[in-house]
Each structure stands twice: as structure tokens, then as C-alpha cells.
Design an enzyme around this catalytic site. Structure first.
Site, PDB file in Angstrom:
ATOM      1  N   GLU A 165      11.402  -9.015  40.640  1.00 18.26           N
ATOM      2  CA  GLU A 165      10.458  -9.391  39.599  1.00 18.26           C
ATOM      3  C   GLU A 165      10.276 -10.893  39.482  1.00 18.26           C
ATOM      4  O   GLU A 165      11.164 -11.672  39.790  1.00 18.26           O
ATOM      5  CB  GLU A 165      10.911  -8.831  38.259  1.00 18.26           C
ATOM      6  CG  GLU A 165      12.034  -9.613  37.598  1.00 18.26           C
ATOM      7  CD  GLU A 165      13.420  -9.420  38.190  1.00 18.26           C
ATOM      8  OE1 GLU A 165      14.296 -10.237  37.862  1.00 18.26           O
ATOM      9  OE2 GLU A 165      13.635  -8.492  38.965  1.00 18.26           O
TER      10      GLU A 165
ATOM     11  N   TYR B  79      23.697  -1.610  34.460  1.00 18.43           N
ATOM     12  CA  TYR B  79      22.431  -0.944  34.171  1.00 18.43           C
ATOM     13  C   TYR B  79      22.622   0.166  33.139  1.00 18.43           C
ATOM     14  O   TYR B  79      21.929   0.209  32.124  1.00 18.43           O
ATOM     15  CB  TYR B  79      21.847  -0.329  35.448  1.00 18.43           C
ATOM     16  CG  TYR B  79      21.407  -1.318  36.484  1.00 18.43           C
ATOM     17  CD1 TYR B  79      20.067  -1.641  36.639  1.00 18.43           C
ATOM     18  CD2 TYR B  79      22.323  -1.929  37.328  1.00 18.43           C
ATOM     19  CE1 TYR B  79      19.649  -2.542  37.596  1.00 18.43           C
ATOM     20  CE2 TYR B  79      21.924  -2.830  38.291  1.00 18.43           C
ATOM     21  CZ  TYR B  79      20.584  -3.135  38.427  1.00 18.43           C
ATOM     22  OH  TYR B  79      20.174  -4.035  39.371  1.00 18.43           O
TER      23      TYR B  79
ATOM     24  N   HIS C 228      10.496  -0.600  36.093  1.00 17.47           N
ATOM     25  CA  HIS C 228      11.692  -1.436  35.940  1.00 17.47           C
ATOM     26  C   HIS C 228      11.364  -2.896  36.204  1.00 17.47           C
ATOM     27  O   HIS C 228      11.737  -3.785  35.432  1.00 17.47           O
ATOM     28  CB  HIS C 228      12.790  -0.948  36.899  1.00 17.47           C
ATOM     29  CG  HIS C 228      14.072  -1.695  36.785  1.00 17.47           C
ATOM     30  ND1 HIS C 228      15.061  -1.319  35.909  1.00 17.47           N
ATOM     31  CD2 HIS C 228      14.532  -2.791  37.427  1.00 17.47           C
ATOM     32  CE1 HIS C 228      16.070  -2.160  36.016  1.00 17.47           C
ATOM     33  NE2 HIS C 228      15.777  -3.065  36.940  1.00 17.47           N
ATOM     34  N   GLU C 229      10.648  -3.158  37.270  1.00 20.53           N
ATOM     35  CA  GLU C 229      10.310  -4.545  37.617  1.00 20.53           C
ATOM     36  C   GLU C 229       9.342  -5.151  36.599  1.00 20.53           C
ATOM     37  O   GLU C 229       9.454  -6.330  36.254  1.00 20.53           O
ATOM     38  CB  GLU C 229       9.752  -4.621  39.035  1.00 20.53           C
ATOM     39  CG  GLU C 229      10.705  -4.118  40.114  1.00 20.53           C
ATOM     40  CD  GLU C 229      12.092  -4.742  40.080  1.00 20.53           C
ATOM     41  OE1 GLU C 229      12.228  -5.914  39.671  1.00 20.53           O
ATOM     42  OE2 GLU C 229      13.058  -4.061  40.463  1.00 20.53           O
TER      43      GLU C 229
ATOM     44  N   ASP D 130      28.570 -10.443  43.121  1.00 21.99           N
ATOM     45  CA  ASP D 130      28.023  -9.353  43.935  1.00 21.99           C
ATOM     46  C   ASP D 130      28.988  -8.168  44.025  1.00 21.99           C
ATOM     47  O   ASP D 130      28.554  -7.027  44.172  1.00 21.99           O
ATOM     48  CB  ASP D 130      27.677  -9.842  45.344  1.00 21.99           C
ATOM     49  CG  ASP D 130      26.387 -10.631  45.385  1.00 21.99           C
ATOM     50  OD1 ASP D 130      25.589 -10.532  44.426  1.00 21.99           O
ATOM     51  OD2 ASP D 130      26.161 -11.345  46.375  1.00 21.99           O
TER      52      ASP D 130
ATOM     53  N   HIS E 264      11.199  -6.219  33.626  1.00 22.76           N
ATOM     54  CA  HIS E 264      11.896  -7.486  33.861  1.00 22.76           C
ATOM     55  C   HIS E 264      11.037  -8.697  33.515  1.00 22.76           C
ATOM     56  O   HIS E 264      11.576  -9.787  33.326  1.00 22.76           O
ATOM     57  CB  HIS E 264      12.323  -7.610  35.319  1.00 22.76           C
ATOM     58  CG  HIS E 264      13.719  -7.179  35.586  1.00 22.76           C
ATOM     59  ND1 HIS E 264      14.807  -7.679  34.913  1.00 22.76           N
ATOM     60  CD2 HIS E 264      14.205  -6.299  36.489  1.00 22.76           C
ATOM     61  CE1 HIS E 264      15.904  -7.125  35.386  1.00 22.76           C
ATOM     62  NE2 HIS E 264      15.570  -6.279  36.337  1.00 22.76           N
TER      63      HIS E 264
ATOM     64  N   GLU F 288      19.917  -6.216  32.698  1.00 21.62           N
ATOM     65  CA  GLU F 288      19.611  -4.895  33.254  1.00 21.62           C
ATOM     66  C   GLU F 288      19.617  -3.791  32.204  1.00 21.62           C
ATOM     67  O   GLU F 288      18.833  -2.850  32.295  1.00 21.62           O
ATOM     68  CB  GLU F 288      20.570  -4.566  34.394  1.00 21.62           C
ATOM     69  CG  GLU F 288      20.415  -5.477  35.597  1.00 21.62           C
ATOM     70  CD  GLU F 288      19.021  -5.476  36.224  1.00 21.62           C
ATOM     71  OE1 GLU F 288      18.214  -4.544  35.979  1.00 21.62           O
ATOM     72  OE2 GLU F 288      18.732  -6.424  36.970  1.00 21.62           O
TER      73      GLU F 288
END
Length: 155
Positions: A17, A130, A41-42, A122, A45, A64
Site C-alpha cells: 500500500e 494481524y 486490506h491494502e 521479520d 492501509h 495490521e
């Protein structure tokens, strides 16, 4: 105006996004509209993650969690309550599997993981921020008095 830019198949993410533009992989362009939740979802964002975001990677759940919350509200308006319920159940199942994989006491299963001692953010990337974030925002919505009372907060 909000645009989607289709990148080459080598683009490593489903979507990425930006405030008025989302980069998407060609695999998201399905003629049957089965992947609209990723696009939702994007788009979500563009508010949570671009205009409002977390201070550190330990607060990634805010980015998220709110995004999944808005994504599922969009999905509910498009497809109804049953489809939204299915998305919620699927997300909860993914969260349970993730927690089982890490182990229930692992730091990365916490809503706010501890990334001290040089932990790579990461490595903490999973369904946890999420879905636990989504569950927490749903809890806040209920504390506020339900969807109608909570909606103005999101604006």
C-alpha cells in the site's frame, strides 16, 4: 482517487500500500473477484499504516490489527455478515495454528512482542499481529458500545 498498479509476477507480495496507490501482483487479478479481501486490506492501509501507524515494530499490531478490522468491515458491506464471519473464523484458525507453531509462551505470540536483544522484526512476522490486533480492535468496538458507536472513531 485510488489506483492499483499491477507489477511483474516477480513482485514478492500480494500487495503493498501507499496513500493513493497499491502495488499488486498479477495473481490478485482474478476474474471471479475471489481476492477482493486483499485489495480491501491494502485500501484500508491508506488510513491505518500510512496516515496512522505504529511507533516501533513492537507495535506492528496497531497497523495490521486496525487494517484487518477495516478490511473485514469492507468485506461485510460487500458480501454480508456470513462471509465476514467466515473471514473471522479463518483468521482465528490461522492465529491458533501460528501460536501452536511458535509455542504458547513464545514472545512472538504476544500482541506486543519483545524485540530486544537484536531480534529481527521479520522473525516476528506472522498472523499474530494481524489476528490478535483484529481481536483487540473488535474488543474496543464492543467496549465503545458496538459498531455504530465505534465507527466515528475510525473516521
Amino acid at each position: 482517487r485510488y489506483d492499483l498498479l499491477i507489477l511483474p509476477p516477480s513482485f514478492p507480495y500480494g500487495g503493498m500500500e501507499n496513500p493513493c496507490l497499491t502495488f499488486v501482483t498479477p495473481t490478485l487479478i482474478a476474474g471471479d473477484r475471489s481476492l477482493t479481501n486483499v485489495v480491501a486490506h491494502e485500501i484500508a492501509h491508506s488510513w491505518s499504516g500510512n496516515l496512522v501507524t505504529n511507533r516501533t515494530w513492537e507495535c506492528f499490531w496497531m497497523n495490521e490489527g486496525f487494517t484487518v478490522f477495516v478490511e473485514r468491515k469492507i468485506h461485510q458491506r460487500m458480501y454480508g455478515d456470513q462471509e465476514q464471519g467466515l473471514q473471522c473464523e479463518s483468521g482465528w484458525g490461522g492465529l491458533c495454528n501460528c501460536v501452536a507453531s511458535y509455542g504458547p509462551d513464545h514472545s512472538f505470540t504476544a500482541l506486543t512482542p519483545h524485540l530486544e536483544d537484536g531480534a529481527d522484526p521479520d522473525d516476528a512476522f506472522s498472523r499474530v499481529p494481524y489476528e490478535k490486533g483484529f481481536a483487540f480492535v473488535c474488543h474496543l468496538e464492543q467496549l465503545a458500545g458496538g459498531a455504530e458507536a465505534f465507527a466515528p472513531f475510525l473516521k
